[in-house]
Design an enzyme around this catalytic site. Structure first.
Site, PDB file in Angstrom:
ATOM      1  N   THR A  28      60.581 104.720 110.507  1.00  0.00           N
ATOM      2  CA  THR A  28      59.679 104.066 109.554  1.00  0.00           C
ATOM      3  C   THR A  28      60.257 104.170 108.150  1.00  0.00           C
ATOM      4  OG1 THR A  28      57.747 104.624 110.891  1.00  0.00           O
ATOM      5  CG2 THR A  28      57.327 104.155 108.564  1.00  0.00           C
ATOM      6  N   SER A  30      61.641 101.957 104.246  1.00  0.00           N
ATOM      7  CA  SER A  30      62.338 100.777 103.729  1.00  0.00           C
ATOM      8  C   SER A  30      63.747 100.653 104.300  1.00  0.00           C
ATOM      9  CB  SER A  30      62.386 100.830 102.194  1.00  0.00           C
ATOM     10  OG  SER A  30      62.969 102.041 101.760  1.00  0.00           O
ATOM     11  N   GLY A  82      65.208 106.884 108.820  1.00  0.00           N
ATOM     12  CA  GLY A  82      65.632 107.304 107.485  1.00  0.00           C
ATOM     13  C   GLY A  82      65.235 108.746 107.222  1.00  0.00           C
ATOM     14  N   LYS A  94      61.267 114.702 105.995  1.00  0.00           N
ATOM     15  CA  LYS A  94      60.761 113.373 106.284  1.00  0.00           C
ATOM     16  C   LYS A  94      59.250 113.364 106.086  1.00  0.00           C
ATOM     17  CE  LYS A  94      62.135 111.196 109.822  1.00  0.00           C
ATOM     18  NZ  LYS A  94      62.063 110.028 108.928  1.00  0.00           N
ATOM     19  N   GLY A  95      58.700 112.148 106.018  1.00  0.00           N
ATOM     20  CA  GLY A  95      57.254 112.034 105.889  1.00  0.00           C
ATOM     21  C   GLY A  95      56.796 111.418 104.585  1.00  0.00           C
ATOM     22  N   GLU A 103      57.189 110.121 114.160  1.00  0.00           N
ATOM     23  CA  GLU A 103      58.660 110.161 114.050  1.00  0.00           C
ATOM     24  C   GLU A 103      59.219 111.342 114.850  1.00  0.00           C
ATOM     25  OE1 GLU A 103      59.100 108.007 109.687  1.00  0.00           O
ATOM     26  OE2 GLU A 103      59.086 110.176 109.781  1.00  0.00           O
TER      27      GLU A 103
HETATM   28  C1  5RP Z   1      58.554 107.999 106.687  1.00  0.00           C
HETATM   29  C2  5RP Z   1      59.865 108.671 106.517  1.00  0.00           C
HETATM   30  C3  5RP Z   1      61.003 107.841 106.007  1.00  0.00           C
HETATM   31  O1  5RP Z   1      62.065 107.923 106.888  1.00  0.00           O
HETATM   32  C4  5RP Z   1      61.422 108.368 104.668  1.00  0.00           C
HETATM   33  O2  5RP Z   1      60.298 108.412 103.817  1.00  0.00           O
HETATM   34  C5  5RP Z   1      62.527 107.509 104.039  1.00  0.00           C
HETATM   35  O3  5RP Z   1      62.005 106.274 103.702  1.00  0.00           O
HETATM   36  P1  5RP Z   1      62.852 105.173 102.908  1.00  0.00           P
HETATM   37  O4  5RP Z   1      63.861 104.643 103.861  1.00  0.00           O
HETATM   38  O5  5RP Z   1      61.831 104.139 102.503  1.00  0.00           O
HETATM   39  O6  5RP Z   1      63.487 105.855 101.720  1.00  0.00           O
HETATM   40  O7  5RP Z   1      60.058 109.823 106.801  1.00  0.00           O
HETATM   41  O8  5RP Z   1      57.571 108.910 107.093  1.00  0.00           O
END
Ligand code: 5RP
Length: 219
Positions: A28, A30, A82, A94-95, A103
């Site tokens: 999850t 961007s 990510g 993460k999170g 995840e």
């Molecule tokens: C979501 C996550 C994402 O992997 C993390 O926040 C990175 O996000 P982005 O790719 O938007 O920087 O852990 O819960």
């Protein structure tokens, strides 16, 4: 090169890790959105996806990629996601997108975790990014007290209810020198659903977007 361009590059580079004919685990965020868009170009060569959030499910389906129930699978070869921070041992925070529990569940079913990130995410020691903890709502105050007792500063993420109907506490001020020990400790607090330290489920590979190109870190 902008951060968005770096994310697009690592999203595309991750296609090399997709095992044709298999189900792909999808994270999850961007950066993962860039991966999903790239995955659409090979959707006829995969058996579908297992998703870590309602948001990713929606994007996968919009591309015509079938999303499967994780309970119907024996396991998957790769999970691609990510991170908010990753250290030189492949441990992650993460999170940031509040999807940490699903995840970690999907990561647990996968043989390999392929992390995709731009180079701003690589750190010597985890903890500058506030550590997310998903909690059962009635436990929030007690978990906040426990966080203070280990030197952290907790803040309830306002207006956020996770896909699992829970809350997120973001913790500032922790220097996470031993990610596995801290993950193990926080996991044991009653009411914690998931802590956003991914040490047990650390990355096997990180595709890091840098202005000089995509670097591959193996752990
Ligand atoms: C979501 C996550 C994402 O992997 C993390 O926040 C990175 O996000 P982005 O790719 O938007 O920087 O852990 O819960």
């Amino acid at each position: 090169m902008t951060q968005d361009e770096l994310k697009k590059r690592v999203g595309e580079a991750a296609l090399a890790y997709v095992v044709p004919g298999s189900v792909v685990g999808v994270g999850t965020g961007s950066t993962v959105n860039c991966f999903i868009d790239a995955l659409a170009t090979m959707k006829d060569r995969i058996a579908g996806a297992v998703s870590s959030s309602e948001r990713s499910t929606e994007r996968l389906r919009a591309h015509g990629i079938e999303v499967l129930d994780s309970n119907a699978l024996e396991g998957i070869p790769v999970y691609i996601d990510g991170a908010d921070e990753i250290d030189h041992g492949g441990h992650m925070i993460k999170g940031g997108g509040a999807a940490l529990t699903r995840e970690k569940i999907v990561a647990d079913t996968a043989e390999r975790f392929i992390c995709i990130a731009d180079d701003s995410k690589l750190v010597a020691t985890l903890g500058h990014f506030p550590l997310p903890i998903e909690v059962i709502p009635m436990a929030a105050a007690q978990i906040a007290r426990r966080v203070r007792a280990i030197g952290g500063e907790p803040a309830l993420r306002q207006g956020v209810v996770t896909d699992n109907g829970c809350h997120i506490i973001d913790v500032r001020g922790l220097r996470i020198a031993d990610p596995l020990a801290m993950e193990t400790e926080i996991n044991q607090w009653p009411g914690v659903v998931t802590v956003g330290i991914f040490a047990r489920h650390r990355a096997s590979v990180c595709l890091l977007g840098t202005p000089a190109g995509v670097k591959t870190l193996q752990f």
